[in-house]
Design a protein around this motif. Sequence first.
Motif, PDB file in Angstrom:
ATOM      1  N   VAL A 109       0.826  -1.212   0.000  1.00  0.00           N
ATOM      2  CA  VAL A 109       0.000   0.000   0.000  1.00  0.00           C
ATOM      3  C   VAL A 109       0.859   1.260   0.000  1.00  0.00           C
ATOM      4  CG1 VAL A 109      -1.883  -1.146   1.223  1.00  0.00           C
ATOM      5  CG2 VAL A 109      -0.153   0.065   2.511  1.00  0.00           C
ATOM      6  N   GLY A 110       0.293   2.320  -0.508  1.00  0.00           N
ATOM      7  CA  GLY A 110       0.890   3.640  -0.408  1.00  0.00           C
ATOM      8  C   GLY A 110       1.966   3.927  -1.435  1.00  0.00           C
ATOM      9  N   HIS A 169       4.626   0.300   1.266  1.00  0.00           N
ATOM     10  CA  HIS A 169       4.625  -0.353   2.578  1.00  0.00           C
ATOM     11  C   HIS A 169       3.941  -1.713   2.457  1.00  0.00           C
ATOM     12  CE1 HIS A 169       5.537   3.712   3.992  1.00  0.00           C
ATOM     13  NE2 HIS A 169       5.870   3.175   5.145  1.00  0.00           N
ATOM     14  N   VAL A 206       5.756  -3.361   7.157  1.00  0.00           N
ATOM     15  CA  VAL A 206       7.175  -3.353   6.810  1.00  0.00           C
ATOM     16  C   VAL A 206       7.438  -2.167   5.886  1.00  0.00           C
ATOM     17  CG1 VAL A 206       9.089  -4.680   5.864  1.00  0.00           C
ATOM     18  CG2 VAL A 206       7.182  -5.873   6.972  1.00  0.00           C
ATOM     19  N   ALA A 207       8.192  -1.206   6.393  1.00  0.00           N
ATOM     20  CA  ALA A 207       8.538  -0.019   5.610  1.00  0.00           C
ATOM     21  C   ALA A 207       9.721  -0.339   4.691  1.00  0.00           C
ATOM     22  CB  ALA A 207       8.875   1.136   6.540  1.00  0.00           C
ATOM     23  N   THR A 253      -0.762   1.568   7.296  1.00  0.00           N
ATOM     24  CA  THR A 253      -0.107   2.659   6.592  1.00  0.00           C
ATOM     25  C   THR A 253      -1.091   3.803   6.412  1.00  0.00           C
ATOM     26  OG1 THR A 253       1.231   1.038   5.417  1.00  0.00           O
ATOM     27  CG2 THR A 253       1.205   3.278   4.539  1.00  0.00           C
ATOM     28  N   ASN A 295       3.925   4.177   8.084  1.00  0.00           N
ATOM     29  CA  ASN A 295       3.464   3.426   9.250  1.00  0.00           C
ATOM     30  C   ASN A 295       4.108   3.961  10.519  1.00  0.00           C
ATOM     31  OD1 ASN A 295       6.064   2.369   8.539  1.00  0.00           O
ATOM     32  ND2 ASN A 295       5.663   0.622   9.864  1.00  0.00           N
ATOM     33  N   THR A 355      -4.624   3.949   4.141  1.00  0.00           N
ATOM     34  CA  THR A 355      -4.621   4.054   2.675  1.00  0.00           C
ATOM     35  C   THR A 355      -5.798   3.311   2.055  1.00  0.00           C
ATOM     36  OG1 THR A 355      -3.140   2.157   2.628  1.00  0.00           O
ATOM     37  CG2 THR A 355      -2.137   4.332   2.431  1.00  0.00           C
TER      38      THR A 355
END
Lengths: 84, 167
Positions: A15-16, A20, A45-46, B94, B133, B166
């Motif tokens: 997502v994003g 992420h 998890v970034a 997120t 996040n 999101t």
Amino acid sequence: MALTEETIQDKIEIVGDYKHVQVRTATVIKRDGVEISRSFSRHVVAPDADITGESAEVQAICAAVHTQAVKDAYAAHLAEQDAD
Amino acid sequence: MSRARDLSDLSPDGSGNVLVGGGVFLGGTGSANLLDDYEEGTWTPAFNLVTVTHTAQYGRYVKIGRLVYCKARIEVSSIDNTDGSGIQLSAPFTANSGTAQGGGATAFAYDSQTSTLMDGSHADVHGAYVTGNTFAVTNDTGGNMSYSQLTQTSGIFQFAFTFEATT
């Protein structure tokens, strides 16, 4: 009567803008093979995260989507946040 | 006046619970009227600091559509309150926090109960935001609150914050 507990990663999402990886882990309780309870735990998890402790599936997904371009963009984003 | 219809006869197992595989339109049929997610669960909140010893980490969340409400309790036996980096911890989802989404503004509160942390009080409210996040706390001068603003090196943090995810 047999009660069993199993833990599965039942949802993995990307997502994003910075890809992420959201991971949902389900703990499933079964009585004689029939599900009687399901609870969830989450983590994200970034792009800059240490993924050594992640499952092989999550590691593979992170390796695919967390490209150097994504990591660089995310680092720039974080630097911008710190500057604000 | 219209009469509400009892949907319990749609329950597949007789429990009265109705499973909706997709979502439910409320008050209209546009995408902005679609409620398609509800979830409760836990996560393990952790400070981003290297020199910290977490002794207990509890986090619970409720997600309704895109709205995520989180509450967390973190106990630390030692934390580096000389570190000038911003106080941040992981979030379970997120955030939809891009510029066009209006940022990830949220509220932050804590009650240290047994010790005084942060600015020396037992309870306080600060500005905060979630980006990606990462949940971050802001200070009174518009910057990020740093670990060096903590007055003690051990204790209990409790947080409550809300943000838009999101998806």
